[in-house]
Scaffold this motif. Sequence first.
Motif, PDB file in Angstrom:
ATOM      1  N   ASN A 122       0.836  -1.202   0.000  1.00 18.98           N
ATOM      2  CA  ASN A 122       0.000   0.000   0.000  1.00 18.98           C
ATOM      3  C   ASN A 122       0.873   1.254   0.000  1.00 18.98           C
ATOM      4  N   ILE A 123       0.472   2.229  -0.809  1.00 22.56           N
ATOM      5  CA  ILE A 123       1.143   3.525  -0.891  1.00 22.56           C
ATOM      6  C   ILE A 123       0.105   4.569  -0.508  1.00 22.56           C
ATOM      7  N   TRP A 124       0.409   5.409   0.483  1.00 21.93           N
ATOM      8  CA  TRP A 124      -0.583   6.306   1.055  1.00 21.93           C
ATOM      9  C   TRP A 124      -0.651   7.671   0.395  1.00 21.93           C
ATOM     10  N   PHE A 125      -0.205   7.770  -0.829  1.00 20.91           N
ATOM     11  CA  PHE A 125      -0.398   8.968  -1.647  1.00 20.91           C
ATOM     12  C   PHE A 125      -0.432   8.503  -3.097  1.00 20.91           C
ATOM     13  N   GLU A 161       8.789  14.384  -3.707  1.00 18.95           N
ATOM     14  CA  GLU A 161       8.617  14.925  -2.365  1.00 18.95           C
ATOM     15  C   GLU A 161       7.135  14.942  -2.030  1.00 18.95           C
ATOM     16  N   VAL A 162       6.796  14.371  -0.886  1.00 18.01           N
ATOM     17  CA  VAL A 162       5.406  14.325  -0.454  1.00 18.01           C
ATOM     18  C   VAL A 162       5.280  15.136   0.841  1.00 18.01           C
ATOM     19  N   ILE A 163       4.391  16.116   0.824  1.00 12.90           N
ATOM     20  CA  ILE A 163       4.127  16.928   2.004  1.00 12.90           C
ATOM     21  C   ILE A 163       2.664  16.744   2.365  1.00 12.90           C
ATOM     22  N   SER A 164       2.417  16.171   3.525  1.00 14.59           N
ATOM     23  CA  SER A 164       1.031  15.947   3.980  1.00 14.59           C
ATOM     24  C   SER A 164       0.547  17.139   4.782  1.00 14.59           C
ATOM     25  N   HIS A 165      -0.690  17.557   4.532  1.00 17.05           N
ATOM     26  CA  HIS A 165      -1.277  18.688   5.276  1.00 17.05           C
ATOM     27  C   HIS A 165      -2.547  18.237   5.944  1.00 17.05           C
TER      28      HIS A 165
END
Length: 165
Positions: A122-125, A161-165
Motif C-alpha cells: 500500500n502507498i498512502w499517496f 517529495e510528499v508533504i502531507s497537510h
Amino acid sequence: MYGKKGDTWFTIIFCGCFLLIGVVFTGIAICFLFGDDASAGAITAGFGFMGVLFVGIGAAFLLGRNRKKRIAEKVRTEGRRLDAVVTSVNVNTSYSMNGRNPFVVNCQVTDGTTIHTFRSQNIWFDPSPAIWTGMDISVYVNRDNYDEYWVDTDTPLASTEVISH
C-alpha cells in the motif's frame, strides 16, 4: 519502506489492545480457577476462552505483519530481480484507514509463455506522477517461490517529495 509509519503504529496499538485484553481475561479466569467458589467452572471457562481468543487474534496480526516484512527484506537481499511493466496504478478499496484508501501498483512480467502478475504494498499517496502505466519497475522474487515478492516502488518514488497537510 514497508507501509506507512502511522500504519505501523496503528497495527502495534491494535494488536497490543487485543493482547492486553486477552491477558486480562486470562488473569480473571485464573483468579476464578484458584478461588473458593466451586460453581465458577463456567465463568472460568468463559473468561479463559475469551482470553485465549483475544491473545490469539493479537498475536496472529503481529506475526503476520512481521512475516511480510521478513519476506520483503529477504527477497530484496537474496532474491532475483525481475524487470516488470506497470499495468495500472489503482486505489485499494479493500482497505481503508481514517476514511482514506491507499494506492497499489500492479505490474507483470512475461516469462516465455507465462505471465506473472504482482501487486505492490500500500502507498498512502497518489504515486502517478512518479509511476505510470507502461514504465519498467523492479520486482524482487524468491528464486524458488514467486509468491514471495516485493515490488520496488521506493526507487521511482525517491525523487518525489510528499508533504502531507
